[in-house]
Design an enzyme around this catalytic site. Sequence first.
Site, short mmCIF file in Angstrom:
data_model
loop_
_atom_site.label_atom_id
_atom_site.label_comp_id
_atom_site.label_asym_id
_atom_site.label_seq_id
_atom_site.Cartn_x
_atom_site.Cartn_y
_atom_site.Cartn_z
N LYS A 201 -1.97 28.14 -18.38
CA LYS A 201 -0.73 27.50 -17.90
C LYS A 201 -0.15 28.40 -16.83
CE LYS A 201 3.30 27.23 -17.91
NZ LYS A 201 4.09 27.38 -16.64
N GLU B 152 3.17 41.00 -21.49
CA GLU B 152 3.37 41.92 -20.36
C GLU B 152 4.68 41.49 -19.70
OE1 GLU B 152 1.49 44.40 -19.99
OE2 GLU B 152 -0.39 43.82 -20.94
N CYS C 236 6.04 44.05 -11.17
CA CYS C 236 6.69 44.50 -12.41
C CYS C 236 6.76 46.01 -12.50
CB CYS C 236 5.97 43.91 -13.60
SG CYS C 236 4.21 44.17 -13.50
N GLU D 40 16.44 43.87 -13.68
CA GLU D 40 15.25 43.77 -12.83
C GLU D 40 15.60 42.97 -11.58
OE1 GLU D 40 10.57 43.13 -13.82
OE2 GLU D 40 12.00 41.78 -14.71
P1 NAD Z 1 9.10 33.70 -16.09
O1 NAD Z 1 9.34 34.34 -17.41
O2 NAD Z 1 10.15 32.89 -15.47
O3 NAD Z 1 7.83 32.74 -16.13
C1 NAD Z 1 6.55 33.20 -16.48
C2 NAD Z 1 5.76 32.06 -17.06
O4 NAD Z 1 6.35 31.65 -18.28
C3 NAD Z 1 5.70 30.81 -16.18
O5 NAD Z 1 4.40 30.26 -16.26
C4 NAD Z 1 6.72 29.90 -16.83
O6 NAD Z 1 6.49 28.52 -16.62
C5 NAD Z 1 6.53 30.26 -18.30
N1 NAD Z 1 7.66 29.95 -19.17
C6 NAD Z 1 8.97 29.80 -18.83
N2 NAD Z 1 9.69 29.51 -19.95
C7 NAD Z 1 8.83 29.50 -20.98
C8 NAD Z 1 8.97 29.31 -22.40
N3 NAD Z 1 10.15 29.06 -22.96
N4 NAD Z 1 7.87 29.42 -23.18
C9 NAD Z 1 6.65 29.70 -22.65
N5 NAD Z 1 6.46 29.87 -21.33
C10 NAD Z 1 7.53 29.79 -20.50
O7 NAD Z 1 8.64 34.92 -15.18
P2 NAD Z 1 8.43 34.89 -13.61
O8 NAD Z 1 9.80 34.79 -13.03
O9 NAD Z 1 7.37 33.91 -13.27
O10 NAD Z 1 7.81 36.34 -13.33
C11 NAD Z 1 8.59 37.45 -13.08
C12 NAD Z 1 8.66 38.30 -14.33
O11 NAD Z 1 7.34 38.65 -14.73
C13 NAD Z 1 9.37 39.60 -14.09
O12 NAD Z 1 10.22 39.86 -15.18
C14 NAD Z 1 8.24 40.62 -14.06
O13 NAD Z 1 8.60 41.91 -14.38
C15 NAD Z 1 7.28 40.04 -15.02
N6 NAD Z 1 5.92 40.56 -14.75
C16 NAD Z 1 5.39 41.46 -15.61
C17 NAD Z 1 4.13 41.99 -15.37
C18 NAD Z 1 3.51 43.00 -16.31
O14 NAD Z 1 2.34 43.28 -16.19
N7 NAD Z 1 4.27 43.54 -17.24
C19 NAD Z 1 3.41 41.58 -14.25
C20 NAD Z 1 4.00 40.65 -13.39
C21 NAD Z 1 5.25 40.13 -13.66
#
Ligand code: NAD
Length: 481
Positions: free
Chosen positions: A174, A249, A283, A380
Amino acid sequence: MTTSLYIDGEWAQAPATAIPTHDPATEEVIEQVGSADSAAVDAAVAAARSALSDPAWAGLLPAQRAALLFRLADLITEHHEELAALETRDQGQPIGISRMVSAGGAAEHFRYYAGWVTKIQGSVNPVSFPSTLHYTRKEPVGVTALITPWNFPLMILAWKLAPALATGNTVVIKPSEVTPLTSIRLVRLCEEAGFPRGVVNLVTGGGDVGAMLSEHMGVDHLSYTGSTAVGKLIATASAASNLKRLTLELGGKAPSIICADADVDAAVAGNISGSMLNSGQVCAAYTRFYVHSSRHDEFVEKMAAGIAGLPVGSGSEESTVVGPLVSAKHLEHVERLVASGSEQGAQLVTGGGRVDRRGYFFEPTLFTGVRDEMSIMTEEVFGPVHAVTSFDDADGLGGVIAAANNTPYGLAASVWTNDIATSQRLADGIKAGAVFVNMPPVPDAAAPWGGYKQSGWGREMGPQAIDAYTETKAVWLHYGG
Ligand code: NAD
């Protein structure tokens, strides 16, 4: 509307709401991508369940499974330029990053885990029972859901998909609704590589589709990369459903400590790479800078000049170093946090606003005089924003270690010093999944990646990912009197 569901080896239109995906450099809609409904999610999970025990997949010898992963890696390499250009269009990444980190990194991951397939071993254990053979074997955890974010959609999908397939699982992917296009393309390459039907499934859509997967009784393991807030929702959904295993992550707020003896020019160059990669939408990006008071002014002056001089432009231009932010919504988030920096008393040295052009561009920005409780130090930002403060080590390094650890996150940290003892004392004291000494934060297939504290659960990449995607079965065999 793009055909975006891939279930049991068949492509289909998503039945529910279409979500537009934009080119962040022009704000134009590239494509409309539909959302899966619960029937499509159920069908994808059922297909993955059925493929798990299908001899076409479960019956493959390790070398045959490895060959499929190598074939996929070769296809990614063959389509390297196309994938890089698509990532730049959908995500905004400078094309050099899309080539090297996204398309190149994805191929590297499939090759690395293809190599593992023939080397996944259990152990024979010296249990204290007579005439008993005890051994362990690694088995696939089962149906694995892979939910990815928008910052490095192709590479982060590869981080998950490569070890999941290497260990014999079946998957439901997804991708983020903000940047789904390279994930859809990668699934087409999985099909071309010849993975049996049902092994790789794809459902598109937003958080509601992700939530369906995290609540699903038919999903055995879920690997998620994204915000800490959503990670907590997924953990709650897992606990309320079937206690599916989780690899999380999550967010980060990496400190970078520049010591008195550091080579400031090298530190400035390395910290710019560490903070500005993908416009700070990383991240592990360095965001909180603790600079020794004797080097503070020099560092601020050189860092501010360095980031202000970076070429800003569309990711598709070869000369671009700073591309746009991913979306209008994210641009507003960065603007809000930058405004809070000035309101809460930080001094703006450079940047601070949108770039005056079409697209979601934000100026490289640097604040000094920040305090630990300011929002730009605690939240963040995920953008090109630097918060700099100074420290004094007259009483040792305890103070700066405490400040670096004064965050709910613990993904990455960085240390700049030429003194080995200082670097090791800081690496010992900092609570983070990775500490980079005199270098920017780089991912590598061989190096485990993951966070302490609210930056996540478990580790991806390296040998650790093999554990994340397998169950260990202990077999006891009594063979005598
Ligand atoms: P997000 O949490 O908004 O979305 C990530 C994914 O989760 C998307 O596919 C989204 O559709 C899905 N999602 C949203 N609500 C959900 C729910 N209730 N249940 C299940 N899935 C759901 O994150 P983003 O804005 O796409 O990405 C940025 C974030 O990702 C930042 O916080 C960043 O630090 C983190 N990040 C972490 C790493 C790591 O390796 N730790 C790497 C990249 C990004």
